[in-house]
Design a protein around this motif. Structure first.
Motif, PDB file in Angstrom:
ATOM      1  N   PRO A 136     -44.219   5.250  26.935  1.00  0.00           N
ATOM      2  CA  PRO A 136     -43.224   4.681  28.036  1.00  0.00           C
ATOM      3  C   PRO A 136     -43.675   3.382  27.489  1.00  0.00           C
ATOM      4  N   GLU A 137     -43.997   2.091  26.883  1.00  0.00           N
ATOM      5  CA  GLU A 137     -43.854   1.431  26.766  1.00  0.00           C
ATOM      6  C   GLU A 137     -42.667   0.599  26.000  1.00  0.00           C
ATOM      7  N   ALA A 138     -42.460   1.647  24.948  1.00  0.00           N
ATOM      8  CA  ALA A 138     -42.023   1.498  24.045  1.00  0.00           C
ATOM      9  C   ALA A 138     -40.599   2.150  24.559  1.00  0.00           C
ATOM     10  N   LEU A 139     -40.282   2.536  25.354  1.00  0.00           N
ATOM     11  CA  LEU A 139     -38.834   2.802  25.747  1.00  0.00           C
ATOM     12  C   LEU A 139     -38.831   2.080  26.866  1.00  0.00           C
ATOM     13  N   ARG A 140     -39.467   1.199  27.999  1.00  0.00           N
ATOM     14  CA  ARG A 140     -39.049  -0.067  28.345  1.00  0.00           C
ATOM     15  C   ARG A 140     -38.900  -0.617  27.541  1.00  0.00           C
ATOM     16  N   VAL A 141     -38.825  -1.376  26.151  1.00  0.00           N
ATOM     17  CA  VAL A 141     -38.217  -1.395  25.739  1.00  0.00           C
ATOM     18  C   VAL A 141     -36.750  -1.632  25.290  1.00  0.00           C
ATOM     19  N   ALA A 142     -36.796  -0.375  24.828  1.00  0.00           N
ATOM     20  CA  ALA A 142     -35.969   0.784  24.079  1.00  0.00           C
ATOM     21  C   ALA A 142     -34.805   0.204  25.599  1.00  0.00           C
ATOM     22  N   ARG A 143     -34.983   1.010  26.536  1.00  0.00           N
ATOM     23  CA  ARG A 143     -33.479   0.593  27.857  1.00  0.00           C
ATOM     24  C   ARG A 143     -33.605  -1.224  27.947  1.00  0.00           C
ATOM     25  N   GLY A 195     -39.045   3.571  19.558  1.00  0.00           N
ATOM     26  CA  GLY A 195     -39.166   2.400  19.428  1.00  0.00           C
ATOM     27  C   GLY A 195     -38.332   1.312  20.227  1.00  0.00           C
ATOM     28  N   SER A 196     -37.567   0.334  19.552  1.00  0.00           N
ATOM     29  CA  SER A 196     -37.424  -0.819  20.186  1.00  0.00           C
ATOM     30  C   SER A 196     -35.608  -0.001  20.468  1.00  0.00           C
ATOM     31  N   GLY A 197     -35.458   1.320  20.334  1.00  0.00           N
ATOM     32  CA  GLY A 197     -33.884   1.438  20.171  1.00  0.00           C
ATOM     33  C   GLY A 197     -33.100   1.016  18.991  1.00  0.00           C
ATOM     34  N   ALA A 198     -33.114   0.930  18.232  1.00  0.00           N
ATOM     35  CA  ALA A 198     -32.449   0.269  16.775  1.00  0.00           C
ATOM     36  C   ALA A 198     -31.322   0.731  16.789  1.00  0.00           C
ATOM     37  N   ILE A 199     -32.582   2.212  16.052  1.00  0.00           N
ATOM     38  CA  ILE A 199     -31.142   3.274  15.706  1.00  0.00           C
ATOM     39  C   ILE A 199     -30.068   3.551  16.303  1.00  0.00           C
ATOM     40  N   TYR A 226     -29.458  -5.030  12.227  1.00  0.00           N
ATOM     41  CA  TYR A 226     -28.391  -4.435  11.324  1.00  0.00           C
ATOM     42  C   TYR A 226     -27.097  -5.383  12.521  1.00  0.00           C
ATOM     43  N   GLY A 227     -27.852  -6.913  12.621  1.00  0.00           N
ATOM     44  CA  GLY A 227     -26.859  -7.877  12.925  1.00  0.00           C
ATOM     45  C   GLY A 227     -27.157  -8.337  14.557  1.00  0.00           C
ATOM     46  N   ILE A 228     -27.671  -7.332  15.271  1.00  0.00           N
ATOM     47  CA  ILE A 228     -28.126  -7.372  16.867  1.00  0.00           C
ATOM     48  C   ILE A 228     -29.832  -8.031  16.938  1.00  0.00           C
ATOM     49  N   PRO A 229     -29.402  -8.720  17.868  1.00  0.00           N
ATOM     50  CA  PRO A 229     -31.134  -9.697  18.488  1.00  0.00           C
ATOM     51  C   PRO A 229     -31.470  -7.998  19.093  1.00  0.00           C
ATOM     52  N   LEU A 230     -32.429  -8.019  19.300  1.00  0.00           N
ATOM     53  CA  LEU A 230     -33.149  -7.047  19.929  1.00  0.00           C
ATOM     54  C   LEU A 230     -34.871  -7.524  20.680  1.00  0.00           C
ATOM     55  N   GLU A 231     -35.148  -6.583  21.458  1.00  0.00           N
ATOM     56  CA  GLU A 231     -36.365  -7.493  21.720  1.00  0.00           C
ATOM     57  C   GLU A 231     -37.843  -6.825  21.358  1.00  0.00           C
ATOM     58  N   VAL A 232     -38.478  -7.165  20.874  1.00  0.00           N
ATOM     59  CA  VAL A 232     -39.528  -6.928  20.620  1.00  0.00           C
ATOM     60  C   VAL A 232     -40.601  -7.011  21.591  1.00  0.00           C
TER      61      VAL A 232
END
Length: 281
Positions: free
Chosen positions: A149-156, A125-129, A82-88
């Motif tokens: 827990p690891e997914a939430l770390r990425v989302a944070r 997941g990555s927090g995208a939505i 959605y036009g933004i960079p996300l850590e995965v």
């Protein structure tokens, strides 16, 4: 005679990736930009640049992983959504373009309903939505839920990166069990691939199976959350569930049994496939 300029490496990489990628040169450029820590535009315009042995070794090692099937975003650690960079990372599903339909539908509802500001996002997941909603509608209060827990770390990390971490609460939970109160908007991108199909998916070799496997019919987690939805969803309110392309009719019937008075429909994605179950109370 061996050449060690960037252009020669890109040509080699494109040739190696041909057949397994629709955009082999683009993927080679993105990989080179990541390894060399330069913008892709620099890579495109500096093909004459000479590479030293450590750079060549790093590029070749990354190319070996990419040609073996490791998804490019896992090698670069980033994916645009959605036009933004996300850590995965391999702990999270790589955000897909078709999920942008869910975000667009959610944002349209929130813009048309200025009093609807309590949001919960399941399988974040990555927090995208959650992050896109918080960035676009700046007075929302969002809870982002995941069982990993690891997914939430990425989302944070992603929420901090885009400066919305103060408006998103991250909850480690198995769906809705610990939640109390109601929400104006419920979003969910839960695992929805039938178990029998997961084994045959190339992505299942690298992406987390827990984020893909939706049980025997692909609807196990969606069904569980739908049964919790009557206590979670405010009236008026809206729920959005991403679904697999074969699940449209089944998802509608499940939703109608629980919300006989609601407006229920399935939206198709840009490829024309059933993709999004919408429930409006």
């Amino acid at each position: 005679m061996m050449t060690n300029d960037l252009g020669s490496w890109l040509k080699k990489a494109k040739s190696l990736l041909q057949g397994q990628s629709d955009t082999p040169l683009l993927e080679a450029q993105v990989l080179a930009a990541h390894i060399l820590q330069k913008p892709r535009s620099w890579v495109v315009s500096h093909t004459e640049c000479l590479l030293d042995p450590p750079q060549l070794q790093a590029l070749d090692e990354a190319l070996m992983h990419l040609s073996a099937g490791v998804p490019l975003p896992y090698l670069t650690g980033n994916q645009e959504f959605y036009g933004i960079p996300l850590e995965v990372s391999p702990a999270v599903l790589i955000p897909r373009p078709e999920t942008e339909l869910l975000v667009e539908t959610a944002l349209e509802y929130l813009r048309l309903n200025p009093s609807a500001r309590r949001v919960v996002d399941f399988g974040t997941g990555s927090g995208a939505i959650a992050i896109c909603i918080a960035m676009e509608i700046t007075d929302t209060s969002v809870i982002a839920v995941d069982i990993s827990p690891e997914a939430l770390r990425v989302a944070r990390n992603n929420a901090r990166r885009h400066q919305v971490d103060q408006r998103i609460s991250f909850l480690l939970a198995d769906l809705a069990d610990p939640l109390v109160g109601t929400f104006d908007l419920v979003t969910a991108n839960l695992p929805y691939i039938p178990s029998r199909d997961v084994r045959n998916l190339a992505v299942a070799k690298y992406e987390p199976v827990i984020a893909l496997d939706g049980g025997a019919d692909g609807l196990s987690l969606i069904t569980r959350l739908l049964h919790d939805l009557p206590r979670l969803l405010a009236t008026p309110g809206m729920a959005l569930f991403e679904i697999e392309y074969r699940q449209g009719e089944s998802a509608i019937q499940l939703a109608k049994a629980l919300f006989p008075m609601a407006r229920i429909e399935v939206h198709r994605d840009y490829a024309g496939n059933d993709r999004l179950l919408q429930i409006i109370t």
